[in-house]
Design a protein around this motif. Sequence first.
Motif, mmCIF file in Angstrom:
data_model
loop_
_atom_site.group_PDB
_atom_site.id
_atom_site.type_symbol
_atom_site.label_atom_id
_atom_site.label_comp_id
_atom_site.label_asym_id
_atom_site.label_seq_id
_atom_site.Cartn_x
_atom_site.Cartn_y
_atom_site.Cartn_z
ATOM 1 N N GLY A 41 -6.563 83.727 43.522
ATOM 2 C CA GLY A 41 -6.000 83.081 44.725
ATOM 3 C C GLY A 41 -4.548 83.530 45.028
ATOM 4 O O GLY A 41 -3.740 83.774 44.242
ATOM 5 N N VAL A 42 -4.023 83.335 46.360
ATOM 6 C CA VAL A 42 -2.755 83.884 46.723
ATOM 7 C C VAL A 42 -2.313 82.769 47.528
ATOM 8 O O VAL A 42 -2.975 81.957 48.431
ATOM 9 N N SER A 43 -1.110 82.264 47.546
ATOM 10 C CA SER A 43 -0.250 81.052 48.342
ATOM 11 C C SER A 43 0.058 81.923 49.440
ATOM 12 O O SER A 43 -0.080 80.999 50.693
ATOM 13 N N GLY A 44 0.238 83.027 49.753
ATOM 14 C CA GLY A 44 0.794 83.418 51.068
ATOM 15 C C GLY A 44 2.320 83.357 51.092
ATOM 16 O O GLY A 44 2.786 82.532 50.465
ATOM 17 N N TRP A 45 2.991 84.428 51.706
ATOM 18 C CA TRP A 45 4.486 84.355 51.731
ATOM 19 C C TRP A 45 4.838 83.107 52.792
ATOM 20 O O TRP A 45 4.173 82.812 53.878
ATOM 21 N N HIS A 46 5.809 82.251 51.896
ATOM 22 C CA HIS A 46 6.197 81.191 52.925
ATOM 23 C C HIS A 46 7.424 80.686 52.386
ATOM 24 O O HIS A 46 8.057 81.129 51.465
ATOM 25 N N THR A 47 8.225 79.691 53.042
ATOM 26 C CA THR A 47 9.331 78.965 52.808
ATOM 27 C C THR A 47 9.189 77.555 52.742
ATOM 28 O O THR A 47 8.347 76.963 53.323
ATOM 29 N N HIS A 48 10.365 76.802 52.210
ATOM 30 C CA HIS A 48 10.363 75.362 52.109
ATOM 31 C C HIS A 48 11.602 74.989 52.769
ATOM 32 O O HIS A 48 12.532 75.889 52.632
ATOM 33 N N PRO A 49 11.675 74.045 53.523
ATOM 34 C CA PRO A 49 12.902 73.392 54.077
ATOM 35 C C PRO A 49 13.978 72.511 53.188
ATOM 36 O O PRO A 49 14.718 71.766 53.473
ATOM 37 N N VAL A 96 14.163 80.568 51.174
ATOM 38 C CA VAL A 96 13.736 81.862 50.570
ATOM 39 C C VAL A 96 12.181 82.132 50.644
ATOM 40 O O VAL A 96 11.560 81.259 49.991
ATOM 41 N N PRO A 97 11.887 83.109 50.973
ATOM 42 C CA PRO A 97 10.333 83.666 50.954
ATOM 43 C C PRO A 97 9.941 83.882 49.785
ATOM 44 O O PRO A 97 10.493 84.495 48.982
ATOM 45 N N HIS A 98 8.766 83.411 49.612
ATOM 46 C CA HIS A 98 7.943 83.593 48.205
ATOM 47 C C HIS A 98 6.739 83.353 48.276
ATOM 48 O O HIS A 98 6.060 82.985 49.484
ATOM 49 N N ASN A 99 5.926 84.027 47.262
ATOM 50 C CA ASN A 99 4.671 84.035 47.036
ATOM 51 C C ASN A 99 3.962 83.945 45.834
ATOM 52 O O ASN A 99 4.677 84.153 45.062
ATOM 53 N N ALA A 100 2.845 83.480 45.609
ATOM 54 C CA ALA A 100 2.405 83.201 44.134
ATOM 55 C C ALA A 100 0.666 83.880 44.149
ATOM 56 O O ALA A 100 -0.072 83.517 45.149
ATOM 57 N N ARG A 101 0.581 84.547 43.207
ATOM 58 C CA ARG A 101 -0.923 85.131 43.049
ATOM 59 C C ARG A 101 -1.214 84.799 41.608
ATOM 60 O O ARG A 101 -0.719 84.944 40.472
ATOM 61 N N ASN A 102 -2.709 84.265 41.513
ATOM 62 C CA ASN A 102 -3.280 84.169 40.315
ATOM 63 C C ASN A 102 -3.989 85.387 39.833
ATOM 64 O O ASN A 102 -5.025 85.469 40.459
ATOM 65 N N ALA A 103 -3.630 86.028 39.033
ATOM 66 C CA ALA A 103 -4.286 87.284 38.414
ATOM 67 C C ALA A 103 -5.249 86.859 37.305
ATOM 68 O O ALA A 103 -5.751 87.835 36.795
ATOM 69 N N GLY A 104 -5.258 85.676 36.863
ATOM 70 C CA GLY A 104 -6.045 85.359 35.706
ATOM 71 C C GLY A 104 -7.232 85.025 35.881
ATOM 72 O O GLY A 104 -7.784 85.252 36.971
ATOM 73 N N THR A 105 -7.734 84.502 34.862
ATOM 74 C CA THR A 105 -9.310 84.082 35.029
ATOM 75 C C THR A 105 -9.488 82.223 34.831
ATOM 76 O O THR A 105 -10.593 81.873 35.000
ATOM 77 N N VAL A 106 -8.403 81.763 34.893
ATOM 78 C CA VAL A 106 -8.358 80.237 34.926
ATOM 79 C C VAL A 106 -7.588 79.810 36.084
ATOM 80 O O VAL A 106 -6.714 80.626 36.317
ATOM 81 N N THR A 107 -7.949 78.640 36.507
ATOM 82 C CA THR A 107 -7.282 77.997 37.679
ATOM 83 C C THR A 107 -5.536 77.598 37.120
ATOM 84 O O THR A 107 -5.532 77.074 36.151
ATOM 85 N N SER A 126 6.267 76.767 55.660
ATOM 86 C CA SER A 126 6.211 77.366 56.729
ATOM 87 C C SER A 126 5.837 78.771 56.393
ATOM 88 O O SER A 126 6.461 79.434 55.522
ATOM 89 N N PRO A 127 4.964 79.464 57.142
ATOM 90 C CA PRO A 127 4.544 80.826 56.604
ATOM 91 C C PRO A 127 5.739 81.948 56.831
ATOM 92 O O PRO A 127 6.593 81.649 58.026
ATOM 93 N N ALA A 128 5.738 82.757 56.218
ATOM 94 C CA ALA A 128 7.072 83.662 56.277
ATOM 95 C C ALA A 128 6.422 85.254 55.959
ATOM 96 O O ALA A 128 5.704 85.313 55.606
ATOM 97 N N ALA A 129 7.168 86.190 56.766
ATOM 98 C CA ALA A 129 6.744 87.594 56.498
ATOM 99 C C ALA A 129 7.189 87.891 55.156
ATOM 100 O O ALA A 129 7.982 87.557 54.770
ATOM 101 N N PRO A 130 6.332 88.821 54.800
ATOM 102 C CA PRO A 130 6.808 89.580 53.356
ATOM 103 C C PRO A 130 8.032 90.306 53.497
ATOM 104 O O PRO A 130 8.276 90.718 54.698
#
Length: 138
Positions: A59-67, A103-114, A131-135
């Motif tokens: 899973g991937v969060s997608g690039w995004h920001t927070h206010p 600050v734009p950020h993204n997270a990706r789970n490269a593992g085998t467990v949630t 809010s979505p953000a560009a990489p």
Amino acid sequence: MNQVKKQVLLSAFAALGLCFATAVSAQSTGLTRTLVTKADISVPGREAVIARVEVAPGGVSGWHTHPGDEISYVNEGETELMVAGQATRVVKAGEGFVIPAGVPHNARNAGTVTAKLTGVYVVEKGQPLASPAAPPAK
């Protein structure tokens, strides 16, 4: 504030949280964010939001920001954390991280467990939590 008004407000916040979790799931693959609670804080115009965040394997969060600032703790699993202007790093169970407001950020789970995290957001009231953000340019 009387008890009936409090119950109505809590129900409205829960419904908004469900709508937000659905919107986030639609924008990303394998990420769910479930609202735990939300409350005013001592800083005028800001509120604290606490959420359970899960990132499924792959899973991937997608690039995004927070206010506002994100303060997160990894309860289980691990994720690759990508933050604009920083090297990608892996955060594992027992570790935490802070993402500054906007600050734009993204997270990706490269593992085998949630991966399961607790996210605390200190954000501007009335703004969407994410809010979505560009990489960032490499």
